[in-house]
Design an enzyme around this catalytic site. Sequence first.
Site, mmCIF file in Angstrom:
data_model
loop_
_atom_site.group_PDB
_atom_site.id
_atom_site.type_symbol
_atom_site.label_atom_id
_atom_site.label_comp_id
_atom_site.label_asym_id
_atom_site.label_seq_id
_atom_site.Cartn_x
_atom_site.Cartn_y
_atom_site.Cartn_z
ATOM 1 N N ARG A 59 -1.991 3.334 -52.484
ATOM 2 C CA ARG A 59 -2.420 2.322 -53.623
ATOM 3 C C ARG A 59 -1.580 1.644 -54.168
ATOM 4 O O ARG A 59 -1.884 0.581 -54.865
ATOM 5 C CB ARG A 59 -3.415 3.239 -54.522
ATOM 6 C CG ARG A 59 -4.584 2.633 -54.908
ATOM 7 C CD ARG A 59 -5.486 3.399 -55.803
ATOM 8 N NE ARG A 59 -5.674 4.809 -55.472
ATOM 9 C CZ ARG A 59 -5.310 5.665 -56.196
ATOM 10 N NH1 ARG A 59 -4.388 5.653 -57.265
ATOM 11 N NH2 ARG A 59 -5.366 6.925 -56.258
ATOM 12 N N ASP A 87 -7.654 -20.169 -64.713
ATOM 13 C CA ASP A 87 -8.091 -19.987 -63.210
ATOM 14 C C ASP A 87 -7.384 -21.266 -62.792
ATOM 15 O O ASP A 87 -7.991 -22.401 -62.719
ATOM 16 C CB ASP A 87 -9.778 -20.034 -63.145
ATOM 17 C CG ASP A 87 -10.052 -20.075 -61.732
ATOM 18 O OD1 ASP A 87 -9.141 -20.401 -60.550
ATOM 19 O OD2 ASP A 87 -11.126 -19.742 -61.332
ATOM 20 N N TYR A 131 -16.214 -21.409 -63.079
ATOM 21 C CA TYR A 131 -16.651 -21.126 -61.716
ATOM 22 C C TYR A 131 -18.044 -20.102 -62.010
ATOM 23 O O TYR A 131 -17.917 -19.173 -63.077
ATOM 24 C CB TYR A 131 -15.557 -20.340 -61.115
ATOM 25 C CG TYR A 131 -15.987 -19.745 -59.637
ATOM 26 C CD1 TYR A 131 -16.382 -20.534 -58.703
ATOM 27 C CD2 TYR A 131 -15.780 -18.365 -59.548
ATOM 28 C CE1 TYR A 131 -16.585 -20.075 -57.272
ATOM 29 C CE2 TYR A 131 -15.984 -17.927 -58.261
ATOM 30 C CZ TYR A 131 -16.463 -18.854 -57.037
ATOM 31 O OH TYR A 131 -16.663 -18.147 -55.945
ATOM 32 N N LYS A 137 -8.513 -19.680 -51.149
ATOM 33 C CA LYS A 137 -8.650 -20.965 -50.684
ATOM 34 C C LYS A 137 -7.212 -21.451 -50.200
ATOM 35 O O LYS A 137 -6.980 -21.219 -49.125
ATOM 36 C CB LYS A 137 -8.702 -21.374 -52.221
ATOM 37 C CG LYS A 137 -10.028 -20.976 -52.995
ATOM 38 C CD LYS A 137 -11.398 -21.143 -52.281
ATOM 39 C CE LYS A 137 -12.532 -20.029 -52.804
ATOM 40 N NZ LYS A 137 -12.893 -20.089 -54.150
HETATM 41 C C1 PLP Z 1 -13.609 -19.460 -55.150
HETATM 42 C C2 PLP Z 1 -13.276 -19.511 -56.552
HETATM 43 C C3 PLP Z 1 -13.043 -18.433 -57.243
HETATM 44 C C4 PLP Z 1 -13.214 -16.977 -56.534
HETATM 45 O O1 PLP Z 1 -12.424 -16.516 -55.538
HETATM 46 P P1 PLP Z 1 -12.852 -15.440 -54.463
HETATM 47 O O2 PLP Z 1 -11.560 -15.233 -53.811
HETATM 48 O O3 PLP Z 1 -14.049 -15.994 -53.555
HETATM 49 O O4 PLP Z 1 -13.482 -14.114 -55.242
HETATM 50 C C5 PLP Z 1 -12.259 -18.240 -58.514
HETATM 51 N N1 PLP Z 1 -12.209 -19.455 -59.059
HETATM 52 C C6 PLP Z 1 -12.538 -20.598 -58.368
HETATM 53 C C7 PLP Z 1 -12.275 -21.884 -59.238
HETATM 54 C C8 PLP Z 1 -13.122 -20.645 -57.151
HETATM 55 O O5 PLP Z 1 -13.262 -21.748 -56.601
#
Ligand code: PLP
Length: 408
Positions: free
Chosen positions: A68, A194, A122, A219
């Site tokens: 972990r 973010d 988001y 992403k």
């Molecule tokens: C996709 C996304 C997330 C979440 O990411 P996941 O890996 O899908 O949980 C958070 N913030 C933004 C701006 C996103 O586009």
Amino acid sequence: MAKDVPEGITPATRLVTAGRRADWTGTPAEPGAVVNPPVWRASTHLYPDSKALHAGKPNADGHFYYGRRGSPTQWALADALTALEPGAAGTVLYPSGVAALAGALLAVLRPGDVLLMTDNAYEPTRNMGRGLLGDFGIETRWFDPLDPASFEAVIDERCKAVLLESPGSLTLEVCDVPALAAIARAKGLAVVLDNTWAGPLGFPALERGADISVMSLTKHVGGHSDLMLGSAAAGDKYYAKLRRTAQALGQVVSPDDSSLALRGLRTMGLRLNQETSSALELSKWLDSRAEVAKVLCPMLPGSPGHEIWSRDFSGGCGLFSFVFKGKDGAARDAFIDALTLFGIGYSWGGFESLVTPIDPATLRTATQWPLPGMDGADRYGVRLSIGLEGLDDLRADLERGLAAWAAA
Ligand SMILES: *Cc1c(COP(=O)(O)O)cnc(C)c1O
């Protein structure tokens, strides 16, 4: 970590060298024997004898005693992300971007606290404010990210953190992160950003005033639409808190996904440059079209947020939106269904182009949609994630889509 990389090295080179510590890419007898950190699949780490076991459970970054805590594969990815984030003391990995946002917010908020959240966050982040955090007695208040004065006015002594996202989801408003962060920090709030859209190559979040920089690695870092991961990086003030919270929640990511993400990271700079350049060309072209009411692309001169983007960002990406001139949801669907190169689906940042319909009106609390100055009849939009296909092919595909929209 990654202290062996010389200071002042360019980000392009850092993408190549980061996370490749010689003792993680070889054996003790032959350190650095292979290029990439191998996939260490491990729950158990064996001790040579009881004396070594009784010596304690090392919790320092990059040390192991149980699966972990991660293996060298996960630590290589964390190490690489830290090397790419100026000002970071460390990076915590999570099984998704949403898990990273939850981990960061739970690290800095306690029952009774108030979280200030940008109105263009988001959707799952908004839901987390109303849902999970609300259930724990944490109140969320939304604010207009483009109005620093109203942001300052909403802060009181219960506010302990702010969640920023710039450019924001779907509508891509770019907010003045340095100004908002300065206001928040002066009042003792933790600033969580973010930073999925730009990542550290386009926006060095900690240097621009964020305390914690969160990314969905799903992403750009993964980049190939085949993994889910998230990260949160912080300087000395918040890193230990982030890690403690993640450990308490039992967060661990798989070595296989970490290895894929490391592979994606090596080409992230190239992909981002190509996608940014195609997105800018296509957004200019869309801006010139009669079917299009508004292009929402920070890289496009004249688009909302372009001035702050030019001032604060050193790069972009392939993600932007546009709004049709009038008509309805059925015409928008006709546009989407006529596209042959754009996959229809959620997510973005992969090597392949994607399209999704956007309906921001239902996701607003402190601001309005359509944006001020836009015609109220122009409300149906799509978000495009531009991939690595040829520019002319993508333009021809969009042309097909616009013809179908016009005919609908
Ligand atoms: C996709 C996304 C997330 C979440 O990411 P996941 O890996 O899908 O949980 C958070 N913030 C933004 C701006 C996103 O586009």
